[in-house]
Scaffold this motif. Structure first.
Motif, PDB file in Angstrom:
ATOM      1  N   ASN A 191     110.727  58.715  27.569  1.00  0.00           N
ATOM      2  CA  ASN A 191     112.163  58.434  27.459  1.00  0.00           C
ATOM      3  C   ASN A 191     112.995  59.610  27.972  1.00  0.00           C
ATOM      4  O   ASN A 191     114.160  59.773  27.603  1.00  0.00           O
ATOM      5  CB  ASN A 191     112.543  58.116  26.009  1.00  0.00           C
ATOM      6  N   ILE A 192     112.414  60.455  28.837  1.00  0.00           N
ATOM      7  CA  ILE A 192     113.075  61.679  29.294  1.00  0.00           C
ATOM      8  C   ILE A 192     114.416  61.386  29.961  1.00  0.00           C
ATOM      9  O   ILE A 192     115.367  62.168  29.827  1.00  0.00           O
ATOM     10  CB  ILE A 192     112.144  62.474  30.250  1.00  0.00           C
ATOM     11  N   ALA A 193     114.533  60.276  30.678  1.00  0.00           N
ATOM     12  CA  ALA A 193     115.795  59.968  31.361  1.00  0.00           C
ATOM     13  C   ALA A 193     116.922  59.771  30.352  1.00  0.00           C
ATOM     14  O   ALA A 193     118.060  60.216  30.578  1.00  0.00           O
ATOM     15  CB  ALA A 193     115.627  58.726  32.237  1.00  0.00           C
ATOM     16  N   MET A 194     116.629  59.123  29.228  1.00  0.00           N
ATOM     17  CA  MET A 194     117.657  58.900  28.207  1.00  0.00           C
ATOM     18  C   MET A 194     118.027  60.202  27.499  1.00  0.00           C
ATOM     19  O   MET A 194     119.166  60.401  27.101  1.00  0.00           O
ATOM     20  CB  MET A 194     117.168  57.845  27.220  1.00  0.00           C
ATOM     21  N   LEU A 253     119.202  57.466  36.370  1.00  0.00           N
ATOM     22  CA  LEU A 253     118.392  58.681  36.348  1.00  0.00           C
ATOM     23  C   LEU A 253     116.909  58.322  36.261  1.00  0.00           C
ATOM     24  O   LEU A 253     116.065  58.926  36.941  1.00  0.00           O
ATOM     25  CB  LEU A 253     118.797  59.559  35.164  1.00  0.00           C
ATOM     26  N   ALA A 254     116.588  57.324  35.437  1.00  0.00           N
ATOM     27  CA  ALA A 254     115.198  56.871  35.310  1.00  0.00           C
ATOM     28  C   ALA A 254     114.680  56.333  36.638  1.00  0.00           C
ATOM     29  O   ALA A 254     113.540  56.592  37.037  1.00  0.00           O
ATOM     30  CB  ALA A 254     115.085  55.801  34.226  1.00  0.00           C
ATOM     31  N   ASP A 255     115.528  55.584  37.357  1.00  0.00           N
ATOM     32  CA  ASP A 255     115.121  55.054  38.671  1.00  0.00           C
ATOM     33  C   ASP A 255     114.813  56.193  39.642  1.00  0.00           C
ATOM     34  O   ASP A 255     113.834  56.132  40.409  1.00  0.00           O
ATOM     35  CB  ASP A 255     116.236  54.171  39.246  1.00  0.00           C
ATOM     36  N   GLU A 256     115.631  57.238  39.610  1.00  0.00           N
ATOM     37  CA  GLU A 256     115.421  58.376  40.514  1.00  0.00           C
ATOM     38  C   GLU A 256     114.113  59.090  40.188  1.00  0.00           C
ATOM     39  O   GLU A 256     113.338  59.457  41.078  1.00  0.00           O
ATOM     40  CB  GLU A 256     116.601  59.345  40.402  1.00  0.00           C
ATOM     41  N   ILE A 257     113.858  59.287  38.884  1.00  0.00           N
ATOM     42  CA  ILE A 257     112.600  59.930  38.460  1.00  0.00           C
ATOM     43  C   ILE A 257     111.411  59.059  38.853  1.00  0.00           C
ATOM     44  O   ILE A 257     110.381  59.549  39.335  1.00  0.00           O
ATOM     45  CB  ILE A 257     112.612  60.200  36.946  1.00  0.00           C
ATOM     46  N   ALA A 258     111.554  57.750  38.667  1.00  0.00           N
ATOM     47  CA  ALA A 258     110.450  56.821  38.954  1.00  0.00           C
ATOM     48  C   ALA A 258     110.049  56.860  40.431  1.00  0.00           C
ATOM     49  O   ALA A 258     108.857  56.818  40.767  1.00  0.00           O
ATOM     50  CB  ALA A 258     110.847  55.397  38.557  1.00  0.00           C
ATOM     51  N   VAL A 259     111.045  56.952  41.323  1.00  0.00           N
ATOM     52  CA  VAL A 259     110.751  56.990  42.762  1.00  0.00           C
ATOM     53  C   VAL A 259     109.874  58.187  43.097  1.00  0.00           C
ATOM     54  O   VAL A 259     108.894  58.080  43.847  1.00  0.00           O
ATOM     55  CB  VAL A 259     112.063  57.030  43.576  1.00  0.00           C
ATOM     56  N   GLU A 260     110.218  59.348  42.541  1.00  0.00           N
ATOM     57  CA  GLU A 260     109.451  60.560  42.840  1.00  0.00           C
ATOM     58  C   GLU A 260     108.115  60.584  42.101  1.00  0.00           C
ATOM     59  O   GLU A 260     107.105  61.044  42.637  1.00  0.00           O
ATOM     60  CB  GLU A 260     110.279  61.801  42.486  1.00  0.00           C
ATOM     61  N   ALA A 261     108.103  60.104  40.848  1.00  0.00           N
ATOM     62  CA  ALA A 261     106.852  60.100  40.075  1.00  0.00           C
ATOM     63  C   ALA A 261     105.815  59.191  40.709  1.00  0.00           C
ATOM     64  O   ALA A 261     104.606  59.452  40.625  1.00  0.00           O
ATOM     65  CB  ALA A 261     107.129  59.676  38.636  1.00  0.00           C
ATOM     66  N   PHE A 292     113.561  53.558  29.948  1.00  0.00           N
ATOM     67  CA  PHE A 292     112.165  53.946  29.670  1.00  0.00           C
ATOM     68  C   PHE A 292     111.383  53.969  30.980  1.00  0.00           C
ATOM     69  O   PHE A 292     111.496  53.056  31.798  1.00  0.00           O
ATOM     70  CB  PHE A 292     111.505  52.951  28.710  1.00  0.00           C
ATOM     71  N   ILE A 293     110.589  55.012  31.165  1.00  0.00           N
ATOM     72  CA  ILE A 293     109.779  55.157  32.377  1.00  0.00           C
ATOM     73  C   ILE A 293     108.332  54.848  32.028  1.00  0.00           C
ATOM     74  O   ILE A 293     107.727  55.528  31.189  1.00  0.00           O
ATOM     75  CB  ILE A 293     109.899  56.587  32.939  1.00  0.00           C
ATOM     76  N   ASN A 294     107.773  53.808  32.616  1.00  0.00           N
ATOM     77  CA  ASN A 294     106.399  53.387  32.358  1.00  0.00           C
ATOM     78  C   ASN A 294     105.523  53.709  33.571  1.00  0.00           C
ATOM     79  O   ASN A 294     105.837  53.298  34.691  1.00  0.00           O
ATOM     80  CB  ASN A 294     106.343  51.882  32.068  1.00  0.00           C
TER      81      ASN A 294
END
Length: 560
Positions: free
Chosen positions: A56-59, A72-80, A96-98
């Motif tokens: 839940n780091i983005a939240m 923010l979660a979408d941006e993290i997800a693209v790089e992850a 939530f980032i899964n």
């Protein structure tokens, strides 16, 4: 974004890689706070359809960065998603980032576990920290009752867990050989010798007669020739030593060994009590009133001041606590943990006031763990009496009924905050509804599979992590990956029951995998790399079960 040449074998690797991603994105958005692994809070999703790991780091970062958490979660997800070993990253709900790993990245954990062996699950949470863990500390006036037995199991497990996290642990038993209870014990032994009824405030039970007879055997024909006062002194000194020897022997048979047996008498005879009072006096925490010496404990959040020296010159109850705590600190212990029963809940405030008065940090330099009651149940009814002790249920009663392994596991399996009823009929069974049997049987099965594999010509000569793609293998690898986190949490929260419950979850996942996947080929089939790779997974499970049971002081049988 930085290029990360990592193989994401376990949560620690994934956390490190993801932290680099998140730190870079945070900095690009003007973030100034230094992020740590704990900020990511990687967890296993309850629903396996949501991937292998979630965060839940983005939240958490959205508000300080002034960002929309979902964006923010979408941006993290693209790089992850670009990280090696990551199959996909999805965003759910408000942010939530899964994360789903590819089979090879997830499966590589099996080899890591086998290669790390006993080291898998160990950490550095308390690396180099000196910890004094005081537990049991039952008065040497009778066998250890079942409440003290709970502390024996929990305390020894906690010591093992702290050590697994790098802690320098000293297991300590506070030998209370100073006070009125020792007088009552001596008078009870003397009454047995003289054929008199036990004193009204004394101790009963067959063990009193046993100890008295052993003292008499050491002084044949002598005790009758000395005065009653001299007789009582013999029974006091020798009887206490014999009783404490029995306690030590019982604990040793229960798999519990102490590094230090500290005698309360030493505090009074060495001048440690006077030293502690003088120290507090120098700190302005001592005053005189009504002919007594008082600890100004209300200045340190206690509900009333405490008498340290009574008006008759005798030491007050808290004087021993003051001296003992100072003694531990002077022996170099940074963290001092005491385990007490539910009837000692009222002691916490005064002990924390003492800690604060000495200039230390309450709940850091000194912690008090309070445990609830334990009942042994047989045929649906609580056991009230012991054949030997007469009035309380003892360690020997538990071990006689279910054995050491089941006894220890049963006492550790529940949170110390909860009262426990141990069903002796259940814990004595050799069936899967007995939790410790269920876990130990899973370990024995991993050994049986390994033996059968050797007969069939299956060895660990080849490991191809990508072959571990069956659904039950994905689940099993996910549970294996959780072990280091569970051990760390058990240490941090002082909750060894987390490890017991984890071993049961792992045993269940293993049994389901065993039913679905073969390690050895059918009689007419050839040995393949899949068989060889599955043997690695089988052996990894056995290793983690051994590691987990070892932290609880429970054996891991190879055959059952």
């Amino acid at each position: 974004m930085p290029q990360l040449n990592l193989i994401l074998v376990n949560p620690a690797d994934l956390s490190s890689a993801l932290l680099t991603v998140v730190t870079s994105i945070s900095a690009s958005r003007g973030g100034t706070r230094e992020l740590t692994i704990d900020d990511l809070l990687l967890e296993r999703p309850r629903n396996r359809d949501h991937g292998d790991w979630a965060s839940n780091i983005a939240m958490k970062l959205a508000k300080p960065l002034g960002a929309n958490p979902r964006e923010l979660a979408d941006e993290i997800a693209v790089e992850a998603a670009k990280l090696p070993g990551v199959a996909s990253v999805d965003v759910a709900g408000p942010g939530f980032i899964n994360i789903t790993l590819d089979a090879a990245a997830a499966g590589a954990l099996a080899r890591t576990i086998v290669e790390q062996a006993d080291a898998y699950g160990r950490g550095d949470l308390y690396s180099g920290v000196t910890i004094n863990l005081e537990f049991v500390s039952a008065n040497p006036t009778g066998p250890i009752h079942i409440g003290g037995v709970r502390w024996a199991a929990v305390g020894d497990s906690l010591a093992r867990i702290f050590e697994s996290q790098g802690g320098l642990v000293t297991r300590e038993y506070y030998f209370n050989d100073h006070g009125a209870q020792i007088d009552r014990f001596a008078r009870s032994l003397l009454a047995s010798f003289l054929g008199e009824p036990a004193p009204e405030d004394g101790y009963g039970g067959a063990y009193i007669s046993d100890i008295a007879a052993r003292v008499i055997a050491l002084y044949p024909g002598t005790l009758e020739t000395i005065s009653r006062d001299e007789q009582q002194e013999v029974f006091r000194s020798v009887g206490v030593e014999l009783m404490f020897g029995d306690i030590k022997a019982s604990l040793h048979e229960f798999g519990v060994k102490f590094d230090v047996y500290f005698h309360e008498n030493e505090l009074h005879e060495s001048g440690d009590v006077e030293k502690a009072i003088t120290r507090l006096g120098d700190l302005g925490a001592i005053y005189e009133a009504d002919g007594a010496t008082w600890f100004r404990s209300t200045d340190y959040d206690d509900d009333k001041d405490r008498v340290v020296i009574k008006s008759d010159g005798e030491a007050g109850y808290i004087s021993g606590d003051l001296a003992y705590y100072l003694n531990k600190r002077e022996r170099g212990f940074e963290r001092n943990i005491i385990m007490l029963g539910a009837d000692h809940h009222g002691y916490v405030k005064r002990l924390m006031a003492m800690t604060k008065a000495f200039g230390d940090e309450p709940f850091v330099n000194l912690e008090v763990l309070i445990g609830q009651m334990v009942n042994l149940v047989r045929d649906g009814e609580p056991m009230r009496m012991s054949k030997r002790a007469g009035t309380v249920v003892t360690l020997e009663d538990l071990v006689e009924a279910v054995g050491v392994d089941a006894g220890r596991y049963a006492l550790v399996r529940s949170s110390i905050d909860s009262q426990v009823d141990i069903d002796l009929d259940l814990w004595g069974r050799k069936t899967n509804d007995n939790p410790v049997f269920y876990v130990q049987y899973a370990h024995a099965r991993t050994n049986s599979v390994a033996r059968n594999a050797a007969v069939s010509g299956v060895d660990r000569g080849v490991f191809d992590a990508g072959l571990l793609s069956h659904e039950t293998e994905s689940i099993l690898l996910g549970v294996l990956a959780e072990f280091p986190r569970v051990v760390r949490q058990a240490a941090e929260l002082r909750e060894p029951h987390r490890i017991a419950r984890y071993t049961e979850e792992l045993a269940g996942a293993y049994h389901r995998w065993y039913d679905a996947c073969r390690v050895t080929p059918l009689s007419n089939d050839e040995v393949t790399d899949l068989h060889r790779t599955r043997l690695w997974l089988n052996d990894a499970v056995g290793q983690v079960l051994r590691n987990g049971l070892g932290l609880l002081g429970v054996s891991a049988p190879e055959r059952m």
